[in-house]
Design a protein around this motif. Structure first.
Motif, short mmCIF file in Angstrom:
data_model
loop_
_atom_site.label_atom_id
_atom_site.label_comp_id
_atom_site.label_asym_id
_atom_site.label_seq_id
_atom_site.Cartn_x
_atom_site.Cartn_y
_atom_site.Cartn_z
N GLU A 43 9.73 13.71 -0.23
CA GLU A 43 8.69 12.79 -0.68
C GLU A 43 9.32 11.68 -1.52
OE1 GLU A 43 5.54 15.22 -2.53
OE2 GLU A 43 6.57 16.96 -1.70
N ARG A 44 8.63 10.56 -1.62
CA ARG A 44 9.12 9.47 -2.46
C ARG A 44 8.08 9.11 -3.52
NH1 ARG A 44 13.82 6.37 -1.38
NH2 ARG A 44 14.70 6.67 0.72
N CYS A 45 8.59 8.94 -4.72
CA CYS A 45 7.77 8.48 -5.83
C CYS A 45 8.01 6.99 -6.02
CB CYS A 45 8.15 9.24 -7.10
SG CYS A 45 7.23 8.72 -8.56
N TYR A 46 6.93 6.21 -5.98
CA TYR A 46 7.02 4.76 -6.16
C TYR A 46 6.25 4.38 -7.43
CZ TYR A 46 8.28 4.70 -1.16
OH TYR A 46 8.87 4.91 0.06
N ASP A 47 6.94 3.78 -8.37
CA ASP A 47 6.30 3.30 -9.59
C ASP A 47 5.43 4.39 -10.24
OD1 ASP A 47 7.49 0.85 -9.04
OD2 ASP A 47 5.74 0.12 -7.94
N GLY A 48 5.96 5.60 -10.28
CA GLY A 48 5.28 6.69 -10.96
C GLY A 48 4.30 7.49 -10.14
N LYS A 49 4.14 7.16 -8.85
CA LYS A 49 3.17 7.87 -8.02
C LYS A 49 3.85 8.31 -6.72
CE LYS A 49 -1.36 7.40 -5.78
NZ LYS A 49 -2.50 6.51 -5.51
N ILE A 50 3.75 9.61 -6.41
CA ILE A 50 4.30 10.14 -5.16
C ILE A 50 3.35 9.80 -4.02
CG2 ILE A 50 5.02 12.20 -3.90
CD1 ILE A 50 5.62 13.50 -6.62
N THR A 219 4.56 9.87 7.49
CA THR A 219 4.81 8.42 7.56
C THR A 219 4.42 7.90 8.92
OG1 THR A 219 6.65 8.71 6.01
CG2 THR A 219 6.51 6.60 7.15
N ARG A 220 4.72 8.66 9.97
CA ARG A 220 4.32 8.28 11.32
C ARG A 220 2.81 8.09 11.38
NH1 ARG A 220 2.12 10.68 15.80
NH2 ARG A 220 2.89 9.95 17.84
N GLN A 221 2.06 9.06 10.87
CA GLN A 221 0.61 8.97 10.89
C GLN A 221 0.11 7.76 10.09
OE1 GLN A 221 -1.30 12.84 10.01
NE2 GLN A 221 0.69 13.78 10.40
N GLN A 225 -1.97 4.40 11.66
CA GLN A 225 -3.24 3.91 11.12
C GLN A 225 -3.12 2.45 10.69
OE1 GLN A 225 -6.26 5.61 11.18
NE2 GLN A 225 -6.90 3.50 10.76
N MET A 226 -2.00 2.08 10.10
CA MET A 226 -1.77 0.69 9.71
C MET A 226 -1.86 -0.22 10.93
SD MET A 226 1.44 1.02 7.05
CE MET A 226 2.01 -0.58 7.61
N THR A 281 6.94 -4.54 5.81
CA THR A 281 6.38 -5.18 4.62
C THR A 281 5.06 -4.54 4.21
OG1 THR A 281 7.43 -7.30 5.17
CG2 THR A 281 5.55 -7.38 3.67
N GLU A 282 4.20 -4.27 5.18
CA GLU A 282 2.90 -3.67 4.89
C GLU A 282 3.05 -2.25 4.37
OE1 GLU A 282 -0.36 -4.91 4.92
OE2 GLU A 282 0.85 -6.74 4.90
N TYR A 283 4.02 -1.54 4.89
CA TYR A 283 4.26 -0.17 4.41
C TYR A 283 4.72 -0.20 2.96
CZ TYR A 283 5.97 4.59 4.03
OH TYR A 283 6.18 5.89 3.62
N GLU A 284 5.63 -1.11 2.65
CA GLU A 284 6.12 -1.24 1.27
C GLU A 284 4.96 -1.58 0.33
OE1 GLU A 284 8.92 -1.48 -1.93
OE2 GLU A 284 9.02 -0.59 0.07
#
Length: 289
Positions: A43-50, A219-221, A225-226, A281-284
């Motif tokens: 899992e990845r935590c981004y800016d304090g949120k996983i 992430t695939r899912q 959806q994106m 870009t949208e995922y980020e």
């Protein structure tokens, strides 16, 4: 953070408590070391949120069930453990690894019902999984190993034993100067990379292998959806090897890989096109929302 993974400063959550990094050890007769009775999440935590934290925790429990290895923690308890690790180490951006395994106990054979199921959560600061491939596009080999028939493995589990052929394939790819390898499945259809799902673009539509014998990544899912939200048609289907020549763009998805463009697979080349860049870009943006 630098240095070998067994020799670092910090804290790891193990069986209900935080321990010093270097003290997070298991016995040599741990069942998982001999019989691959282990499941995990990345899992990845981004800016304090996983990102999708609870979904990952729920999948860990499901993987344990599929291996007939019930994990003695709830989703809420796993969530608390992950938060404790991030807080103890002072990280807002990190990779998080939750792991459960059959430990050492009264049994030391294939069967291990009397051995305890143990769990740990570690985290570390980790950059791009494929280095500068996010700009230039990753170079992929084609693996000789194939994803197995789902009648032979619990393909819906994120189980450590299922990654043996992935490690072998990635080592072979790196020896050829590649970042990773694409794998076919047992029928000869395009499947995935060693630790990431794969997408292709042709004439404005997206094509991705049907996950009927490999893990349907979170992430695939998310990316599917994106794309649907962008009004882009997504075709989840079996893809034959000869179709690679006709695809214009390609990218990989995964918690570690995030969205990584692919520049080549074997002799086939792809452009890092506008749709690939837009999805990345949208995922980020989404994971940091």
């Amino acid at each position: 953070m630098v240095g070998a993974y067994d020799d670092r400063d910090g804290k790891i959550w193990m069986d209900g408590e935080l321990v010093e990094w270097r003290d997070a050890k298991v016995h040599i007769l741990t069942h998982a070391m001999h019989y691959a009775s282990s499941v995990f999440e990345g899992e990845r935590c981004y800016d304090g949120k996983i990102f999708k934290s609870r979904e990952h925790s729920a999948r860990l429990l499901r993987s344990g069930e599929l291996l007939d290895m019930p994990i003695p923690y709830t989703v809420d308890q796993i969530e608390a453990a992950k938060e404790a690790v991030l807080k103890a180490n002072g990280w807002d951006n990190a990779y998080v690894r939750a792991l459960a395994w059959r430990g050492a106990g009264e049994d030391m054979g294939v069967a291990a019902k009397r051995n305890p199921v143990r769990m740990a959560v570690a985290a570390w600061e980790w950059g791009s999984y494929y280095g500068d491939a996010k700009m230039k596009g990753a170079k992929l080999d084609i693996a000789k190993w194939r994803r197995p028939d789902p009648a032979t493995i619990p393909c819906e589990a994120k189980a450590a034993g299922l990654y043996m052929i992935c490690t072998m394939s990635k080592h072979a790819a790196e020896a050829k100067g590649c970042s990773d390898a694409m794998m076919y499945d047992y029928r000869g259809y395009v499947a995935e990379a060693t630790g990431a799902n794969i997408f292709f673009v042709k004439e404005g539509e997206v094509h991705t292998p049907k996950p009927d014998c490999f893990l349907n990544g979170l992430t695939r899912q998310t990316v599917i959806q994106m794309l649907k939200d962008m009004q882009i048609k997504v075709n989840e289907r079996h893809i034959m090897p000869e179709e690679l020549e006709g695809f214009e763009q390609c990218w990989l998805t995964g918690t570690a890989a995030e969205v990584t463009p692919v520049g080549s697979i074997g002799d086939y080349s792809f452009e890092v096109g506008e749709l690939t860049k837009r999805v990345a870009t949208e995922y980020e943006r989404l994971v940091r929302a």
